[in-house]
Write a protein that holds these residues in place. Structure first.
Motif, PDB file in Angstrom:
ATOM      1  N   VAL A 113      16.656  51.828 -75.596  1.00  0.00           N
ATOM      2  CA  VAL A 113      16.724  50.588 -74.819  1.00  0.00           C
ATOM      3  C   VAL A 113      15.325  50.040 -74.612  1.00  0.00           C
ATOM      4  CG1 VAL A 113      17.426  49.567 -72.615  1.00  0.00           C
ATOM      5  CG2 VAL A 113      18.838  51.339 -73.693  1.00  0.00           C
ATOM      6  N   VAL A 114      15.190  48.693 -74.647  1.00  0.00           N
ATOM      7  CA  VAL A 114      13.911  48.047 -74.353  1.00  0.00           C
ATOM      8  C   VAL A 114      13.503  48.418 -72.920  1.00  0.00           C
ATOM      9  CG1 VAL A 114      12.731  45.836 -74.110  1.00  0.00           C
ATOM     10  CG2 VAL A 114      14.393  46.173 -75.949  1.00  0.00           C
ATOM     11  N   ALA A 115      12.256  48.838 -72.749  1.00  0.00           N
ATOM     12  CA  ALA A 115      11.811  49.410 -71.478  1.00  0.00           C
ATOM     13  C   ALA A 115      12.063  48.466 -70.299  1.00  0.00           C
ATOM     14  CB  ALA A 115      10.324  49.757 -71.570  1.00  0.00           C
ATOM     15  N   ASP A 116      11.799  47.186 -70.475  1.00  0.00           N
ATOM     16  CA  ASP A 116      11.964  46.234 -69.367  1.00  0.00           C
ATOM     17  C   ASP A 116      13.414  46.121 -68.922  1.00  0.00           C
ATOM     18  OD1 ASP A 116       9.286  45.818 -69.580  1.00  0.00           O
ATOM     19  OD2 ASP A 116       9.431  43.915 -70.661  1.00  0.00           O
ATOM     20  N   ASP A 117      14.330  46.461 -69.809  1.00  0.00           N
ATOM     21  CA  ASP A 117      15.761  46.279 -69.524  1.00  0.00           C
ATOM     22  C   ASP A 117      16.421  47.573 -69.052  1.00  0.00           C
ATOM     23  OD1 ASP A 117      17.838  44.494 -69.330  1.00  0.00           O
ATOM     24  OD2 ASP A 117      18.564  44.851 -71.373  1.00  0.00           O
ATOM     25  N   LEU A 118      15.672  48.686 -69.004  1.00  0.00           N
ATOM     26  CA  LEU A 118      16.268  49.983 -68.715  1.00  0.00           C
ATOM     27  C   LEU A 118      16.920  50.054 -67.331  1.00  0.00           C
ATOM     28  CD1 LEU A 118      16.842  52.823 -69.676  1.00  0.00           C
ATOM     29  CD2 LEU A 118      14.566  53.512 -68.882  1.00  0.00           C
ATOM     30  N   PRO A 119      16.325  49.536 -66.260  1.00  0.00           N
ATOM     31  CA  PRO A 119      16.993  49.620 -64.951  1.00  0.00           C
ATOM     32  C   PRO A 119      18.373  48.969 -64.950  1.00  0.00           C
ATOM     33  CG  PRO A 119      14.688  49.018 -64.678  1.00  0.00           C
ATOM     34  CD  PRO A 119      14.971  48.963 -66.132  1.00  0.00           C
ATOM     35  N   ARG A 120      18.511  47.840 -65.618  1.00  0.00           N
ATOM     36  CA  ARG A 120      19.808  47.172 -65.646  1.00  0.00           C
ATOM     37  C   ARG A 120      20.829  48.018 -66.415  1.00  0.00           C
ATOM     38  NH1 ARG A 120      22.462  43.310 -69.111  1.00  0.00           N
ATOM     39  NH2 ARG A 120      20.776  43.554 -70.607  1.00  0.00           N
ATOM     40  N   ILE A 121      20.429  48.571 -67.554  1.00  0.00           N
ATOM     41  CA  ILE A 121      21.354  49.355 -68.379  1.00  0.00           C
ATOM     42  C   ILE A 121      21.724  50.651 -67.652  1.00  0.00           C
ATOM     43  CG2 ILE A 121      21.692  50.390 -70.628  1.00  0.00           C
ATOM     44  CD1 ILE A 121      21.354  47.312 -70.515  1.00  0.00           C
ATOM     45  N   GLN A 122      20.757  51.238 -66.938  1.00  0.00           N
ATOM     46  CA  GLN A 122      21.042  52.451 -66.178  1.00  0.00           C
ATOM     47  C   GLN A 122      22.116  52.168 -65.132  1.00  0.00           C
ATOM     48  OE1 GLN A 122      19.758  55.539 -66.714  1.00  0.00           O
ATOM     49  NE2 GLN A 122      21.031  56.373 -65.057  1.00  0.00           N
ATOM     50  N   GLY A 123      22.059  51.020 -64.519  1.00  0.00           N
ATOM     51  CA  GLY A 123      23.066  50.652 -63.523  1.00  0.00           C
ATOM     52  C   GLY A 123      24.449  50.540 -64.138  1.00  0.00           C
ATOM     53  N   TYR A 124      24.544  49.953 -65.326  1.00  0.00           N
ATOM     54  CA  TYR A 124      25.850  49.856 -65.990  1.00  0.00           C
ATOM     55  C   TYR A 124      26.380  51.246 -66.342  1.00  0.00           C
ATOM     56  CZ  TYR A 124      25.008  44.838 -66.518  1.00  0.00           C
ATOM     57  OH  TYR A 124      24.785  43.503 -66.287  1.00  0.00           O
ATOM     58  N   PHE A 125      25.500  52.134 -66.783  1.00  0.00           N
ATOM     59  CA  PHE A 125      25.919  53.494 -67.140  1.00  0.00           C
ATOM     60  C   PHE A 125      26.451  54.222 -65.911  1.00  0.00           C
ATOM     61  CE2 PHE A 125      24.724  58.023 -67.350  1.00  0.00           C
ATOM     62  CZ  PHE A 125      25.536  58.427 -68.397  1.00  0.00           C
ATOM     63  N   GLU A 126      25.760  54.122 -64.817  1.00  0.00           N
ATOM     64  CA  GLU A 126      26.200  54.805 -63.593  1.00  0.00           C
ATOM     65  C   GLU A 126      27.537  54.265 -63.103  1.00  0.00           C
ATOM     66  OE1 GLU A 126      22.961  54.266 -60.958  1.00  0.00           O
ATOM     67  OE2 GLU A 126      21.626  55.693 -61.986  1.00  0.00           O
ATOM     68  N   ALA A 127      27.759  52.965 -63.287  1.00  0.00           N
ATOM     69  CA  ALA A 127      29.056  52.389 -62.907  1.00  0.00           C
ATOM     70  C   ALA A 127      30.168  52.996 -63.750  1.00  0.00           C
ATOM     71  CB  ALA A 127      29.011  50.877 -63.068  1.00  0.00           C
ATOM     72  N   ALA A 128      29.916  53.182 -65.063  1.00  0.00           N
ATOM     73  CA  ALA A 128      30.925  53.800 -65.922  1.00  0.00           C
ATOM     74  C   ALA A 128      31.175  55.240 -65.506  1.00  0.00           C
ATOM     75  CB  ALA A 128      30.475  53.721 -67.385  1.00  0.00           C
TER      76      ALA A 128
END
Length: 860
Positions: A234-249
């Motif tokens: 994942v692009v580093a700047d976008d990692l916090p957002r993607i981490q949030g989606y993963f935790e929701a799943a």
């Protein structure tokens, strides 16, 4: 022993059942298991023949799967049996889902069609039991055949029931296992062959599985991805957002979003990702991911957005029509199109483009559009369309088909470029190309076109047409003295007056300068042209008031009328032009008809001019010299006289070719030749010991007033070496009276060069005697017209005597030319004339005879 046999039998039955159950538990092939069930029952019921049939998936037929003890021919006959109420024992049992006992096959109607084969193989009875699944559906049938008629005993029925149970267990377990395997294969196919990237993550975010598409998207092998954390991609700047989606799943929520990843080459890829929780026994065990590579789609969307913005911002009108609909309705129009046509979007959408056409729209262009649309080809046409308010506008329309992936035309795109200003500019250019900019009249090109058209019509219908050539008299002084602005206003007024004299069908044109032509078609008699000329002469002659000042003009008109022998229409313009010059020669402010005599004179003039040019180029000129004799018979000099010896016509009179050369400008090279030839001849005489003979050369007005005159004269003297004192230039009074002050300046310059100047033909002009005293000249030559009558006319004698007296009082010498009699010579001598010239004394002679003449006068 009986009880022992029974116990042994029960033990054997139990062992058989356990053996079959073991086969079922071990997932032995279903056919083997079912065959073992048949053998088991055949051992338990000696003489019995068993078969097992299973229902097909559609539940309409039974298929034989076990029954090795049955005769082969019979097995072939009953390999498939329809399920129905009267379809033998097995088909009926499957239909009824209840046992069917046929005690005598030979008489049982349900065995219709099978009586013969059962009898042949000794089969007399059949007991068939349905095999049912746990959910009540029919799996098949279990049948027992006997060779004797009869039904099953209670014990046999019990054995058959146990066998049926084993068959049901084996078939149902087989089908469950098959279903599981099929489901697993379907899942694996969905996973392995999915065009999207499919993967699973554990609850920490590490890859547990990944299909081949994941490798294609990321550039990493699947083996390299397994165990890696998703954050590595994942692009580093976008990692916090993607981490949030993963935790929701991981909390059991599905998430759909877009993200950017970096592949192995460092390229950014855009993905459309769906995260799903993996739930097992009510608990989230991991996360599924389904990712679609939308890099190209995003690129296309960006391109489409750019194109859309470009279309919206285009200076051209863009319209899209649906080719799949019968009338090709418009489905899109950009803002420029709406501005161009004046319609709103809701007034455009759903309509065919023909709503812009009007009465002056070119039908051929419209037909071309329809033809190309029918052929599904692009087309470019120029159309005159109409706006909503009815005003016309021109546009270049380019229409192109749009095809889908299979090559079918779905839409047509039209691009309209408004060329109204260009068309207006073309119209203005066309107007200016055919009209005079100052007066708005037709110009030469348009006049000649109409002349050719009317000339052809006149010939076809036997009519006459006339051309009037109108030239203003003395218009040049208005331009020179008052300026071109005033001259243009006068010309505009002349054009208006001329337009008032012509009929609606006539053509009035300005050829340029102060020249106009009028075309009069459809004449019934020639007098009609004369009537027009008589009307326009006084109309043009009326005064012109410009800026409070009145100006007077007249015009000269030449008239040419078409005749049967007129070959080309342009001849009429030439003939009218020649007639106009004839009118000017007759005093101006008049009209003159064209005649053949004019053509002949013009022809002679043209021929003479051509011959004159050949004479200049070919050196056909000669110089003759006429001696000038002073008082006491002394030689005062010679006059150089030009002679032209034509190779065919002989000597041509100077009275014929000198005026022509003056009017055509050919006099300049002739004069320069005369001056140089005369200087060289005088030098040749001096070189031959004949002394320094003074030569007089006549100057033309053009030569005298040329800015380079003095420079040319100096150069000639330098080049020939003639002393300036030996040269004398003869000028007419007219030369001196045209811009007198400039002429006097030139005469002073000649005096400073020590070149003599005499006035030729004195007494015939209109010179002011008050100027004469200021002229730096040395001689005057009395015109021969006075000499001819000096002894016969008291008036001429008085004039000659007065000229001599006046000249002497001004300190000027007097030359009398044209002396042919001794009486004339004596009278002039008595009057005190200084120098004499004429045939009486010496005729003009070429250089060699002049040399002889001079030698004869040398002292002995």
């Amino acid at each position: 022993m009986a009880r022992s046999r029974a116990l042994a039998e029960a033990r054997h039955q139990l062992e058989d059942q356990q053996s079959i159950q073991a086969m079922i538990a071990r997932d032995r092939p279903l056919d083997d298991t079912l065959a073992a069930v048949c053998r088991m029952l055949e051992r338990q019921s000696p003489g019995a023949l068993c078969s097992i049939m299973l229902s097909e998936a559609e539940g309409a037929r039974l298929r034989l799967v076990a029954g090795e003890s049955l005769p082969e021919a019979y097995r072939a006959a009953v390999s498939e049996v329809a399920i129905g109420p009267e379809s033998g024992a097995c088909g009926s049992a499957a239909y009824r889902q209840a046992p069917v006992v046929c005690e005598d096959l030979a008489t049982d109607p349900r065995w219709q069609g099978y009586h013969e084969i059962t009898a042949e193989h000794g089969l007399r009875a059949c007991w068939s039991y349905p095999v049912l699944a746990s959910d009540g559906t029919t799996l098949g049938t279990f049948a027992l055949y006997c060779r004797e008629p009869g039904g099953p005993s209670e014990q046999e029925a019990a054995l058959i029931g146990k066998a049926v149970g084993l068959v049901a267990l084996a078939v149902e377990r087989h089908r469950v296992r098959h279903s599981l395997r099929e489901s697993e294969q379907r899942y694996r196919s969905l996973f392995a062959y999915n065009p999207d990237a499919v993967f699973s993550l554990d609850l920490e975010g590490h890859f547990v599985s990944a299909n081949a598409t994941c490798s294609t998207v990321t550039g990493y092998a699947v083996e390299e991805m397994l165990g890696a954390h998703f954050a590595a991609f994942v692009v580093a700047d976008d990692l916090p957002r993607i981490q949030g989606y993963f935790e929701a799943a991981c909390r059991g929520e599905s998430r759909h979003y877009e993200l950017d990843i970096l592949n192995r080459d460092g390229e950014r890829r855009a993905l459309d990702l769906l995260n799903l929780p993996i739930v097992v026994d009510g608990r989230v065990r991991g996360v599924y991911g389904i990712a679609k590579d939308i890099t190209e789609r995003r690129r296309q969307e960006t391109r489409l957005r750019t194109l859309q913005r470009g279309v919206e911002a285009s200076v051209n009108g863009v319209v899209i029509a649906d080719a799949r609909e019968p009338d090709m309705p418009i489905v899109y129009a950009n803002a420029t199109f709406m501005k161009m046509t004046g319609y709103r979007e809701d007034e455009i959408l759903g309509r065919n483009c023909r709503f812009m056409q009007g009465e002056e729209t070119d039908p051929e262009a419209v037909a071309m559009i329809r033809r190309h649309l029918a052929e599904q080809r692009e087309v470019l046409v120029t159309l005159r369309n109409y706006r909503k308010d009815g005003t016309p506008f021109w546009n270049d329309a380019f229409i192109s088909p749009v095809r889908d992936g299979e090559g079918r035309v779905t839409h047509f795109v039209g691009v309209l470029h408004d060329i109204s200003e260009h068309k207006a500019y073309e119209a203005r250019l066309a107007y200016h190309a055919s009209h005079d900019a100052l007066t708005g009249l037709a110009n030469r090109a348009l006049f000649e076109d109409r002349l050719a058209h009317d000339f052809a019509l006149a010939r076809r219908h036997g009519h006459r047409l006339a051309v009037l050539f109108v030239d203003l008299d003395d218009f040049k002084p208005i331009n020179d003295s008052l300026g071109h602005a005033v001259g243009d206003r006068v010309l505009t007024e002349v054009a208006r007056r001329l337009a008032d004299t012509v009929r609606p069908g006539d053509t009035l044109a300005r050829l340029g300068g102060d020249e106009f032509v009028i075309l009069l078609p459809g004449l019934h008699h020639e007098e009609q042209a004369m009537e027009v000329a008589e009307r326009l002469l006084p109309m043009v002659a009326r005064p012109y008031c410009v800026d409070g000042h009145e100006h007077y003009l007249t015009c000269s008109v030449g008239i040419a009328v078409s005749r049967d022998d007129t070959a080309q229409p342009q001849e009429l313009i030439q003939q009218a032009d020649m007639a106009m010059y004839k009118a000017k020669q007759q005093g101006r402010n008049a009209y003159q008809w064209f005649t053949r005599e004019i053509t002949e004179k013009v022809g002679e003039r043209v021929a003479l001019r051509n011959d004159l040019q050949e004479a200049i180029d070919g050196g056909q000129f000669e110089l003759h010299y006429q001696p000038l004799i002073g008082r006491g018979d002394r030689l005062a000099g010679v006059e150089a006289l030009l002679r032209w010896h034509h190779p065919v016509k002989g000597y041509v009179s100077p009275a014929r070719f000198i005026p022509l050369a003056e009017s055509t400008g050919q006099i300049m090279p002739i004069s320069e030749w005369v001056l140089e030839r005369a200087c060289r001849d005088m030098q040749a005489l001096a070189a031959r010991g004949l002394g320094q003979v003074r030569v007089a050369v006549n100057l033309s007005p053009l030569q005298f007033h040329r800015a380079s005159f003095l420079a040319t004269l100096r150069h000639t003297l330098q080049r020939t070496g003639l002393p300036p004192e030996q040269l004398e230039l003869e000028l007419t009074e007219g030369i001196l009276m045209d811009d007198t002050e400039a002429a006097i300046d030139i005469l002073h310059a000649l005096r400073s060069l020590r070149i003599g100047v005499s006035i030729d033909d004195f007494g015939t002009g209109y010179s002011s005697l008050s100027y004469l005293k200021h002229l730096p000249i040395g001689k005057v030559k009395i015109d021969r017209s006075f000499i001819n009558e000096v002894t016969l006319s008291a008036h001429d004698a008085a004039i000659v005597q007065g000229i001599i007296s006046m000249a002497h009082h001004l300190g000027l010498a007097v030359v009398a030319e044209g002396i042919e009699t001794a009486a004339q010579h004596q009278r002039l001598t008595d009057y005190g004339c200084d120098i004499f010239q004429g045939f009486l004394l010496a005729r003009p002679m070429p250089l060699d005879r002049l040399e002889a003449f001079l030698r004869a006068r040398l002292p002995a």
